[in-house]
Design a protein around this motif. Structure first.
Motif, PDB file in Angstrom:
ATOM      1  N   ALA A  91       0.838  -1.206   0.000  1.00  0.00           N
ATOM      2  CA  ALA A  91       0.000   0.000   0.000  1.00  0.00           C
ATOM      3  C   ALA A  91       0.869   1.251   0.000  1.00  0.00           C
ATOM      4  CB  ALA A  91      -0.933  -0.006   1.210  1.00  0.00           C
ATOM      5  N   ILE A  92       1.944   1.225   0.776  1.00  0.00           N
ATOM      6  CA  ILE A  92       2.869   2.361   0.787  1.00  0.00           C
ATOM      7  C   ILE A  92       3.549   2.497  -0.567  1.00  0.00           C
ATOM      8  CG2 ILE A  92       5.003   3.238   1.810  1.00  0.00           C
ATOM      9  CD1 ILE A  92       4.143   1.937   4.434  1.00  0.00           C
ATOM     10  N   ALA A  93       3.952   1.369  -1.142  1.00  0.00           N
ATOM     11  CA  ALA A  93       4.585   1.410  -2.464  1.00  0.00           C
ATOM     12  C   ALA A  93       3.656   2.042  -3.495  1.00  0.00           C
ATOM     13  CB  ALA A  93       4.982   0.003  -2.899  1.00  0.00           C
ATOM     14  N   ARG A  94       2.380   1.662  -3.453  1.00  0.00           N
ATOM     15  CA  ARG A  94       1.414   2.255  -4.389  1.00  0.00           C
ATOM     16  C   ARG A  94       1.305   3.759  -4.184  1.00  0.00           C
ATOM     17  NH1 ARG A  94      -4.884   0.723  -3.963  1.00  0.00           N
ATOM     18  NH2 ARG A  94      -4.498   1.686  -1.920  1.00  0.00           N
ATOM     19  N   GLY A  95       1.271   4.206  -2.923  1.00  0.00           N
ATOM     20  CA  GLY A  95       1.175   5.638  -2.659  1.00  0.00           C
ATOM     21  C   GLY A  95       2.403   6.402  -3.125  1.00  0.00           C
ATOM     22  N   LEU A  96       3.585   5.837  -2.913  1.00  0.00           N
ATOM     23  CA  LEU A  96       4.818   6.505  -3.338  1.00  0.00           C
ATOM     24  C   LEU A  96       4.896   6.596  -4.854  1.00  0.00           C
ATOM     25  CD1 LEU A  96       7.328   4.811  -0.857  1.00  0.00           C
ATOM     26  CD2 LEU A  96       6.332   7.091  -0.690  1.00  0.00           C
ATOM     27  N   VAL A  97       4.513   5.515  -5.527  1.00  0.00           N
ATOM     28  CA  VAL A  97       4.526   5.519  -6.991  1.00  0.00           C
ATOM     29  C   VAL A  97       3.491   6.500  -7.532  1.00  0.00           C
ATOM     30  CG1 VAL A  97       4.048   4.124  -9.033  1.00  0.00           C
ATOM     31  CG2 VAL A  97       5.445   3.186  -7.188  1.00  0.00           C
ATOM     32  N   ALA A  98       2.306   6.549  -6.900  1.00  0.00           N
ATOM     33  CA  ALA A  98       1.264   7.480  -7.335  1.00  0.00           C
ATOM     34  C   ALA A  98       1.710   8.925  -7.206  1.00  0.00           C
ATOM     35  CB  ALA A  98      -0.018   7.241  -6.541  1.00  0.00           C
ATOM     36  N   ALA A  99       2.544   9.222  -6.199  1.00  0.00           N
ATOM     37  CA  ALA A  99       3.038  10.585  -6.019  1.00  0.00           C
ATOM     38  C   ALA A  99       3.886  11.028  -7.203  1.00  0.00           C
ATOM     39  CB  ALA A  99       3.852  10.688  -4.732  1.00  0.00           C
ATOM     40  N   GLU A 100       4.433  10.071  -7.940  1.00  0.00           N
ATOM     41  CA  GLU A 100       5.194  10.388  -9.156  1.00  0.00           C
ATOM     42  C   GLU A 100       4.346  10.280 -10.415  1.00  0.00           C
ATOM     43  OE1 GLU A 100       9.499   9.206  -9.385  1.00  0.00           O
ATOM     44  OE2 GLU A 100       8.815   7.682  -7.966  1.00  0.00           O
ATOM     45  N   GLY A 101       3.056  10.013 -10.241  1.00  0.00           N
ATOM     46  CA  GLY A 101       2.193   9.832 -11.407  1.00  0.00           C
ATOM     47  C   GLY A 101       2.327   8.463 -12.032  1.00  0.00           C
ATOM     48  N   GLY A 102       2.858   7.497 -11.269  1.00  0.00           N
ATOM     49  CA  GLY A 102       3.078   6.160 -11.804  1.00  0.00           C
ATOM     50  C   GLY A 102       1.996   5.188 -11.409  1.00  0.00           C
ATOM     51  N   ARG A 103       2.247   3.923 -11.655  1.00  0.00           N
ATOM     52  CA  ARG A 103       1.281   2.867 -11.353  1.00  0.00           C
ATOM     53  C   ARG A 103       2.031   1.614 -10.922  1.00  0.00           C
ATOM     54  NH1 ARG A 103       0.764   0.253 -16.702  1.00  0.00           N
ATOM     55  NH2 ARG A 103       2.219   1.342 -18.058  1.00  0.00           N
ATOM     56  N   ILE A 104       1.319   0.713 -10.285  1.00  0.00           N
ATOM     57  CA  ILE A 104       1.895  -0.532  -9.798  1.00  0.00           C
ATOM     58  C   ILE A 104       0.839  -1.612  -9.903  1.00  0.00           C
ATOM     59  CG2 ILE A 104       1.284   0.018  -7.412  1.00  0.00           C
ATOM     60  CD1 ILE A 104       3.802  -1.468  -6.514  1.00  0.00           C
ATOM     61  N   TRP A 105       1.251  -2.803 -10.289  1.00  0.00           N
ATOM     62  CA  TRP A 105       0.289  -3.888 -10.403  1.00  0.00           C
ATOM     63  C   TRP A 105       0.985  -5.228 -10.126  1.00  0.00           C
ATOM     64  CZ3 TRP A 105       2.412  -1.298 -14.499  1.00  0.00           C
ATOM     65  CH2 TRP A 105       3.097  -2.051 -15.465  1.00  0.00           C
ATOM     66  N   ALA A 106       0.167  -6.237  -9.873  1.00  0.00           N
ATOM     67  CA  ALA A 106       0.674  -7.570  -9.552  1.00  0.00           C
ATOM     68  C   ALA A 106       0.126  -8.587 -10.544  1.00  0.00           C
ATOM     69  CB  ALA A 106       0.285  -7.966  -8.125  1.00  0.00           C
ATOM     70  N   SER A 107       0.923  -9.603 -10.802  1.00  0.00           N
ATOM     71  CA  SER A 107       0.514 -10.690 -11.693  1.00  0.00           C
ATOM     72  C   SER A 107       1.285 -11.939 -11.277  1.00  0.00           C
ATOM     73  CB  SER A 107       0.802 -10.332 -13.157  1.00  0.00           C
ATOM     74  OG  SER A 107       2.199 -10.086 -13.346  1.00  0.00           O
ATOM     75  N   ASN A 108       1.029 -13.017 -11.970  1.00  0.00           N
ATOM     76  CA  ASN A 108       1.740 -14.274 -11.708  1.00  0.00           C
ATOM     77  C   ASN A 108       2.654 -14.613 -12.877  1.00  0.00           C
ATOM     78  OD1 ASN A 108       0.653 -14.971  -9.128  1.00  0.00           O
ATOM     79  ND2 ASN A 108      -1.263 -15.541 -10.131  1.00  0.00           N
ATOM     80  N   HIS A 109       3.845 -15.108 -12.557  1.00  0.00           N
ATOM     81  CA  HIS A 109       4.781 -15.510 -13.600  1.00  0.00           C
ATOM     82  C   HIS A 109       4.383 -16.880 -14.139  1.00  0.00           C
ATOM     83  CE1 HIS A 109       8.605 -16.548 -15.553  1.00  0.00           C
ATOM     84  NE2 HIS A 109       8.849 -15.241 -15.547  1.00  0.00           N
TER      85      HIS A 109
END
Length: 375
Positions: A331-349
């Motif tokens: 959740a913190i990672a998502r907030g930090l990335v959002a502060a830069e206008g970025g995005r984060i997502w998860a998937s399976n290899h």
């Protein structure tokens, strides 16, 4: 992001878990009001244009249904606004003389005020029920948060207490004393990390995180993140692949490395001991984007959890076997990335394990050119 927590920040950290951001609530209210107005407009079009219906009882009940739905799904303000709009439309389109706001008959006046009164009463009752539900959810969230933090604090505090008591034992050898002291340092580092997470979450929730971009090499970001989570990744091998190691990207290295650190820490928690954690870095020149993908060797993430893992205090099914953690990292990672206008997502290899990808907007240039320009 590692900074000393002031009393005000600690207080903000506590409140941030219980307060819905104002901007999000206002956006939801506007969306609900627009949907209510669209529903009223659709009913008017159907009754006037298609069915040529002029029965005020049927119309008023239909409008009342829209108000009740708005009151159930949104706030009191939206319900009141919808009820006022319904009363206006009822008068203008269905009460004689049609097309005006004048009321020709006392019966029509009674029908209009009955619709308005029932709509307002329904919105009030629905709002009271919803306020009670919000308080119940807030209490449940607070209880879950306190339970999570209590468990997260108890484990390292117990380890520190035991190790500190062991240091007083006269029978310990020098090597054993060194091992106990190392345990104390490691557990104190974990406690410090926990409090940093709480403060970081407070800053994210209060939108006190601002991006400060500069030109850096992607490898510097990876190295900074790896240093931050070195204790959490002990026993794992980091396999780092930087596709454009001679490029410079224009990002906030502090926010990006801190977000990546939380992703790496999460990968370390859910990977078997001795396994490899892959870190693949791509500089997409065409999209002006820096992408960092972290793959662990864990059990992967269920499809229904791939979005929820970024919610604060949410821990997946595999977290039941984990000893330490509060569910705040991603959740913190998502907030930090959002502060830069970025995005984060998860998937399976395809070959197993989960992949968490960070994508940050980033202009890029060749490092050799910038070095010549003194950047």
């Amino acid at each position: 992001m590692a900074q000393a927590a002031s009393p005000s920040e600690v207080e903000a950290a506590t409140l941030s878990f219980l307060i819905v951001p104002y901007r999000v609530q206002r956006t939801a209210e506007i969306r609900a009001l627009l949907l209510g107005l669209m529903a009223l407009g659709a009913l008017i079009a159907i009754y006037v244009t298609w069915l040529h219906l002029a029965n005020p009882t049927i119309v008023s009940l239909s409008f009342l249904l829209v108000v009740l739905v708005a009151a159930t799904m949104s706030t009191r303000r939206v319900a009141i606004a919808t009820s006022l709009a319904a009363s206006f439309c009822f008068n203008f389109f269905f009460l004689a003389p049609v097309g005006t706001l004048r009321i020709a008959e006392p019966q029509n006046l009674a029908e209009l005020f009955t619709l308005l009164a029932v709509s307002l009463l329904a919105s009030h009752v629905s709002s009271q029920v919803r306020e009670a539900q919000v308080l119940r959810r807030a209490a449940e969230l607070k209880s879950a948060l306190l339970e999570s933090l209590s468990h997260a604090l108890k484990t390292p505090l117990t380890a520190v207490t035991v190790a500190a008591n062991n240091l007083n034992a006269e029978s310990l050898t020098a090597e054993e004393r060194h091992e106990q002291a190392a345990i104390v340092r490691a557990e104190l580092d974990r406690l410090n990390r926990l409090f940093e997470d709480i403060v970081d979450m407070a800053r994210i929730e209060t939108r006190a995180v601002a991006a400060e971009r500069e030109w850096v090499q992607p490898a510097e970001i990876i190295e900074a993140a790896a240093r931050q989570v070195e204790p959490a990744c002990v026993g794992h091998h980091l396999a780092i692949d930087v596709a454009a190691d001679r490029a410079l990207v224009h990002v906030d290295p502090r926010l990006t490395s801190a977000a990546l650190a939380h992703v790496l820490e999460n990968a370390g928690q859910y990977s078997p001991a001795g396994s490899t954690i892959d870190v693949n870095v791509v500089v997409d020149i065409a999209a002006d984007e820096l992408r960092i993908a972290v793959r662990d060797r864990g059990m992967g993430i269920e499809a229904h959890e791939q979005q929820r893992v970024f919610e604060r205090s949410y821990r997946g099914a595999e977290a039941q076997v984990q000893r330490f953690g509060t569910g705040m990292g991603l959740a913190i990672a998502r907030g930090l990335v959002a502060a830069e206008g970025g995005r984060i997502w998860a998937s399976n290899h395809p070959e197993g394990g989960a992949v968490v990808t960070i994508a940050v907007p980033a202009a890029s240039r060749a490092a050799t050119i910038l070095e010549g320009e003194g950047v």
